[in-house]
Motif scaffolding. Sequence first.
Motif, PDB file in Angstrom:
ATOM      1  N   GLU A 141       0.795  -1.264  -0.051  1.00 41.66           N
ATOM      2  CA  GLU A 141       0.034   0.144  -0.030  1.00 41.66           C
ATOM      3  C   GLU A 141       0.840   1.075  -0.175  1.00 41.66           C
ATOM      4  OE1 GLU A 141      -3.382   0.121  -0.012  1.00 41.66           O
ATOM      5  OE2 GLU A 141      -3.527  -1.817  -0.555  1.00 41.66           O
ATOM      6  N   THR A 142       2.095   1.331   0.584  1.00 47.38           N
ATOM      7  CA  THR A 142       2.913   2.475   0.486  1.00 47.38           C
ATOM      8  C   THR A 142       3.862   2.341  -0.402  1.00 47.38           C
ATOM      9  OG1 THR A 142       4.471   1.439   2.181  1.00 47.38           O
ATOM     10  CG2 THR A 142       2.839   2.559   3.154  1.00 47.38           C
ATOM     11  N   GLN A 143       4.164   1.348  -1.139  1.00 54.40           N
ATOM     12  CA  GLN A 143       5.038   1.016  -2.012  1.00 54.40           C
ATOM     13  C   GLN A 143       6.274   1.554  -1.748  1.00 54.40           C
ATOM     14  OE1 GLN A 143       4.383   0.107  -5.556  1.00 54.40           O
ATOM     15  NE2 GLN A 143       2.295  -0.314  -4.595  1.00 54.40           N
ATOM     16  N   SER A 144       6.589   1.156  -0.725  1.00 58.33           N
ATOM     17  CA  SER A 144       7.934   1.519   0.223  1.00 58.33           C
ATOM     18  C   SER A 144       8.336   0.424   1.146  1.00 58.33           C
ATOM     19  CB  SER A 144       8.197   2.657   0.634  1.00 58.33           C
ATOM     20  OG  SER A 144       8.673   2.714   1.747  1.00 58.33           O
ATOM     21  N   TRP A 145       9.473  -0.150   1.386  1.00 60.96           N
ATOM     22  CA  TRP A 145       9.913  -1.007   2.239  1.00 60.96           C
ATOM     23  C   TRP A 145      10.245  -0.223   3.829  1.00 60.96           C
ATOM     24  CZ3 TRP A 145       9.286  -5.843   2.166  1.00 60.96           C
ATOM     25  CH2 TRP A 145       9.291  -6.583   0.732  1.00 60.96           C
ATOM     26  N   ARG A 146      10.337   0.889   3.370  1.00 60.37           N
ATOM     27  CA  ARG A 146      10.541   1.820   4.815  1.00 60.37           C
ATOM     28  C   ARG A 146       9.408   1.412   6.135  1.00 60.37           C
ATOM     29  NH1 ARG A 146      10.831   8.218   5.399  1.00 60.37           N
ATOM     30  NH2 ARG A 146      11.429   8.101   7.635  1.00 60.37           N
ATOM     31  N   TRP A 147       8.222   1.692   5.530  1.00 59.24           N
ATOM     32  CA  TRP A 147       7.202   1.572   6.491  1.00 59.24           C
ATOM     33  C   TRP A 147       6.914  -0.033   7.097  1.00 59.24           C
ATOM     34  CZ3 TRP A 147       7.070   5.873   8.230  1.00 59.24           C
ATOM     35  CH2 TRP A 147       7.075   6.945   7.438  1.00 59.24           C
ATOM     36  N   PRO A 148       7.071  -0.998   6.267  1.00 56.68           N
ATOM     37  CA  PRO A 148       6.977  -2.225   6.893  1.00 56.68           C
ATOM     38  C   PRO A 148       8.045  -2.675   7.977  1.00 56.68           C
ATOM     39  CG  PRO A 148       7.303  -2.687   4.719  1.00 56.68           C
ATOM     40  CD  PRO A 148       6.710  -0.952   4.755  1.00 56.68           C
ATOM     41  N   ILE A 149       9.283  -2.038   7.618  1.00 53.42           N
ATOM     42  CA  ILE A 149      10.290  -2.092   8.505  1.00 53.42           C
ATOM     43  C   ILE A 149      10.332  -1.347   9.905  1.00 53.42           C
ATOM     44  CG2 ILE A 149      12.910  -1.739   8.758  1.00 53.42           C
ATOM     45  CD1 ILE A 149      13.304  -2.479   5.990  1.00 53.42           C
ATOM     46  N   VAL A 150       9.688  -0.325   9.512  1.00 57.77           N
ATOM     47  CA  VAL A 150       9.518   0.768  10.723  1.00 57.77           C
ATOM     48  C   VAL A 150       8.371   0.021  11.560  1.00 57.77           C
ATOM     49  CG1 VAL A 150       8.388   3.007  11.597  1.00 57.77           C
ATOM     50  CG2 VAL A 150      10.048   2.916   9.713  1.00 57.77           C
ATOM     51  N   THR A 151       7.269  -0.434  11.120  1.00 57.56           N
ATOM     52  CA  THR A 151       6.393  -1.377  11.844  1.00 57.56           C
ATOM     53  C   THR A 151       6.752  -2.370  12.634  1.00 57.56           C
ATOM     54  OG1 THR A 151       4.736  -0.591  10.180  1.00 57.56           O
ATOM     55  CG2 THR A 151       4.029  -2.344  11.769  1.00 57.56           C
ATOM     56  N   PHE A 152       7.815  -3.206  11.812  1.00 60.79           N
ATOM     57  CA  PHE A 152       8.243  -4.602  12.556  1.00 60.79           C
ATOM     58  C   PHE A 152       9.161  -4.008  13.713  1.00 60.79           C
ATOM     59  CE2 PHE A 152      11.485  -7.767  12.949  1.00 60.79           C
ATOM     60  CZ  PHE A 152      10.445  -8.632  13.122  1.00 60.79           C
ATOM     61  N   VAL A 153      10.074  -3.177  13.319  1.00 60.72           N
ATOM     62  CA  VAL A 153      11.038  -2.808  14.505  1.00 60.72           C
ATOM     63  C   VAL A 153      10.348  -2.126  15.846  1.00 60.72           C
ATOM     64  CG1 VAL A 153      12.960  -1.068  15.140  1.00 60.72           C
ATOM     65  CG2 VAL A 153      12.879  -2.582  12.827  1.00 60.72           C
ATOM     66  N   TYR A 154       9.559  -1.307  15.422  1.00 55.82           N
ATOM     67  CA  TYR A 154       8.952  -0.639  16.702  1.00 55.82           C
ATOM     68  C   TYR A 154       8.023  -1.566  17.597  1.00 55.82           C
ATOM     69  CZ  TYR A 154       3.931   0.825  16.042  1.00 55.82           C
ATOM     70  OH  TYR A 154       2.600   0.423  15.813  1.00 55.82           O
ATOM     71  N   MET A 155       7.281  -2.303  16.731  1.00 53.52           N
ATOM     72  CA  MET A 155       6.207  -3.296  17.624  1.00 53.52           C
ATOM     73  C   MET A 155       7.146  -4.351  18.124  1.00 53.52           C
ATOM     74  SD  MET A 155       2.944  -3.511  14.923  1.00 53.52           S
ATOM     75  CE  MET A 155       1.941  -4.661  16.013  1.00 53.52           C
ATOM     76  N   THR A 156       8.062  -5.054  17.625  1.00 51.83           N
ATOM     77  CA  THR A 156       8.533  -5.804  18.139  1.00 51.83           C
ATOM     78  C   THR A 156       9.553  -5.279  19.271  1.00 51.83           C
ATOM     79  OG1 THR A 156       8.914  -7.005  15.929  1.00 51.83           O
ATOM     80  CG2 THR A 156      10.303  -7.977  17.728  1.00 51.83           C
ATOM     81  N   GLY A 157      10.121  -4.104  19.124  1.00 48.84           N
ATOM     82  CA  GLY A 157      10.865  -3.714  20.453  1.00 48.84           C
ATOM     83  C   GLY A 157      10.000  -3.319  21.621  1.00 48.84           C
ATOM     84  N   LEU A 158       8.745  -2.817  21.221  1.00 44.19           N
ATOM     85  CA  LEU A 158       8.035  -2.610  22.233  1.00 44.19           C
ATOM     86  C   LEU A 158       7.397  -3.666  22.863  1.00 44.19           C
ATOM     87  CD1 LEU A 158       6.674   0.279  22.660  1.00 44.19           C
ATOM     88  CD2 LEU A 158       4.620  -0.213  21.527  1.00 44.19           C
ATOM     89  N   ALA A 159       7.204  -4.759  22.202  1.00 41.25           N
ATOM     90  CA  ALA A 159       6.695  -6.096  22.758  1.00 41.25           C
ATOM     91  C   ALA A 159       7.681  -6.709  23.936  1.00 41.25           C
ATOM     92  CB  ALA A 159       6.435  -7.032  21.422  1.00 41.25           C
ATOM     93  N   TYR A 160       8.844  -6.644  23.484  1.00 40.82           N
ATOM     94  CA  TYR A 160       9.948  -7.347  24.148  1.00 40.82           C
ATOM     95  C   TYR A 160       9.983  -6.362  25.594  1.00 40.82           C
ATOM     96  CZ  TYR A 160      14.299  -9.562  25.666  1.00 40.82           C
ATOM     97  OH  TYR A 160      15.119 -10.135  26.189  1.00 40.82           O
ATOM     98  N   MET A 161      10.144  -5.148  25.333  1.00 44.79           N
ATOM     99  CA  MET A 161      10.125  -4.308  26.585  1.00 44.79           C
ATOM    100  C   MET A 161       8.815  -4.365  27.351  1.00 44.79           C
ATOM    101  SD  MET A 161      11.868  -0.545  25.268  1.00 44.79           S
ATOM    102  CE  MET A 161      10.313  -0.129  24.743  1.00 44.79           C
ATOM    103  N   CYS A 162       7.657  -4.414  26.907  1.00 44.77           N
ATOM    104  CA  CYS A 162       6.511  -4.436  27.655  1.00 44.77           C
ATOM    105  C   CYS A 162       6.377  -5.814  28.469  1.00 44.77           C
ATOM    106  CB  CYS A 162       5.234  -3.991  26.922  1.00 44.77           C
ATOM    107  SG  CYS A 162       5.259  -2.341  26.577  1.00 44.77           S
ATOM    108  N   SER A 163       6.822  -6.867  27.683  1.00 39.75           N
ATOM    109  CA  SER A 163       6.736  -8.209  28.196  1.00 39.75           C
ATOM    110  C   SER A 163       7.836  -8.197  29.219  1.00 39.75           C
ATOM    111  CB  SER A 163       6.926  -9.169  26.820  1.00 39.75           C
ATOM    112  OG  SER A 163       6.979 -10.479  27.334  1.00 39.75           O
ATOM    113  N   PHE A 164       9.143  -7.854  29.210  1.00 41.06           N
ATOM    114  CA  PHE A 164       9.942  -7.835  30.358  1.00 41.06           C
ATOM    115  C   PHE A 164       9.233  -7.246  31.511  1.00 41.06           C
ATOM    116  CE2 PHE A 164      13.458  -5.732  32.244  1.00 41.06           C
ATOM    117  CZ  PHE A 164      14.118  -6.795  32.703  1.00 41.06           C
TER     118      PHE A 164
END
Lengths: 83, 728
Positions: free
Chosen positions: B693-716
């Motif tokens: 939808e965005t025709q760019s790799w930037r946004w899926p990468i941003v989504t993956f990194v922020y969500m996974t980082g957030l998940a680890y921190m909040c889970s910890f």
Amino acid sequence: MESNSKLPQQTMPLTKWIAGEEGVIEAIEGSNRLALRLREVGAVPGALVRILRTGCPVIIQVGTSRFCLRNVDAGCIRGRRAA
Amino acid sequence: MAVGLAQDKGVSAISKGAVALVGNPNTGKTTLFNALTGMSQRVGNFPGVTVERKSGYMQLAEESNTELVDLPGAYSLSAQSPDEMIAVDVLLGLLSDDVPIQGVIAVLDASNLKRNMYLVSQILELNLPLVVALNMSDVAQSSGISIDASALSQRLGVPVVPIQANRRIGLDGLKGALLDVLAQGKFEANLSLLPEAWRSQLRTAVDRLTGVSPGILIRALADSSGILLEKLVAHFGPDLGTSVKQLQADLGAGVSVADQEVELRYAWVDRVLEGALRDPEPMRVTQSDKIDRVVTHRFWGTLIFAGIMGIVFQSIFSWASPLMDLIDGRFGALGTWVATQMPEGALQSLVVDGIIAGVGGVVIFLPQICILFLFVSILEDCGYMARAAFLMDRLLTRCGLSGKSFIPMLSSFACAVPGVMATRTIEDRKDRIATMLVAPLMSCSARLPVYTIFIAAFIPDETWAGFGLQGITLFAMYGIGIVIAVPIAWIVKKTLLKGESTPFILELPSYKIPDVRTIFMRVYQSAGHFLERAGTLILAATIVMWALAYFPRPEALLDQQEQARMALQSQGATQEALDVLDGKLAGDLIAQSYLGTMGKAIEPVVRPLGWDWRIGMATLASFPAREVIVAVLGTIYSLGEVDAESASLRVALQQAMWTDGSRVFNIPVALSVMVFFALCAQCVSTLAVIQRETQSWRWPIVTFVYMTGLAYMCSFFTYQVGMLLGWG
């Protein structure tokens, strides 16, 4: 266009209207995308308009359609209230 | 692909090419599409552009099926949203690899004729055979509007057919009219609304350019953004660009063509409708207005909104459970039956422990998905969704989004994929991307399995101030995504997507009784999509995980077991003792499997979250699709199962032990797993759709990194705090 009307006290942006008031659109100010879209959906000079709900966003009736828009955008529609 | 059927059955020139269905939003276009195509419809992609393409076949004449493509709703061919852009691309023939469009059905809301005619005036300028369908003609009539369809048809030079798509009235007339115009073939563009001077200039320009029709030239001239012109130049060559620039200067006289277009068109619409449309009281207070006095009220409206959302989520859980139990029982019975039919060994284990336990664990959630989509489509079809967006706008504006972000976010509670696609109605690119970035934080139906299992296994079934503790936990899991989405959207709009607040204009359509067929199709298609995932991605993941957990089965271990078993039997040991031995072997085998080896390697990373290697591995395996965790845990635990009676994964989880004999799971661990799944970007489909939808790799990468980082921190954080509070 016609923003300096002969009866400036009657022609005013929709944001100054109160709920339930109706009248006629005189001008859409600005030529940005929003102004274009408003005109495309019928907010052209001469179209009937009514305020259904004030606040932000407002709900207005233009012709037979109802739209909600924010105050800052509704302010670019000027109209003459029915007496 | 899509051409197939039309050509196979093709008897005449009529079946070549597709017919496009266009219209303003809220005109009942989808209802008409469903009425015309029924069960033959499918969802694919437009070639090259990977944009969703909904099409189906309609029978126009005996032995002749014609493809009908449902284009997204559009107010104008001066596209402002990505949705409208698709409609323009298709109508102007810019998707060269797609089935050519041979004709158009324009759907108009008869109660809103004047505004709807604007789009018709633009379509008439294209060289496409056109039929106008006046939908909801009964509603218009009952409110005193009378339309002279034959006068209108005469003035437009195209058939105008009154229909009632929801009751399937007038469809035969519509098909007949379409057949007629298609048979006539070549359609002369109607340029009657343009000043004479413009017309002659346009004609001269068209003669110089090859392959460009007057309609295309008009679209290029009226394009104020420059995006369409760029595409047209790429398609038709640089000469078009030069001509457009020249014409802009000649015709504009200081005012751009785009600015003059609207007034020209409405003047034309007024001429065409004069005498043909009689609306004695256009500003009357309608039934919808009366409903809206309550429903859009700051206080009562908000209360109703909260009530509806409460009912939606409540029913997802309470209505679905009997159906889920039924499916669960069937899969359990199937597994037992297959086990008796197959010889013991690797193959039986693959089918029973791998495929049936794995896929079955996911298919259980079908009822919940159907119920959620049922509500979303009812609310959308009856017109309530726009009111919800209106009410949510004030709140969403504060975090940098708009009311239009509400529908994508609500859809994301079912699945983020349609949620991300629903952002296409948002005109502003920054708002659209910000909505896409937070939409996957909404707890989708794939997270439900995870929550359900862990809550049932570890959260005590007690009440707390009158509320069930399990219900509160589930509510909290849904809440955490929403609460975190607010600052994330705010931060994203302040940093990556900086810019001033954008215009917001949203139509509030008249309320109507939802169309059963439309709702059924929507639910049916989402159920199909979900089962397809279960049958492909999840099945594949399950098989891989089964193999990793089953092999290599070291000979030494099996021999040792055989000896121990014989020794026990010769001593006359009880069946119980033998079972304990079998259980120990199963556990040893899985610990020594490839999966076990890998899991031990990553254990240090997941240990701070309170997880053992099995949860770590299952989580890692579920990055492609989060619901895989249920399948994988099912596989791991059924392979390592002690007693066939306790086949339920819930019991297996409760009994899981560390090597020192202490329980793996306690409340903080279960919460930590759930929080991780609530926030982590474990869904390849979502990331792929964001890329598309965005025709760019930037946004899926941003989504993956922020969500996974957030998940680890909040889970910890969850685990550590839970342990400190002594919940362990």
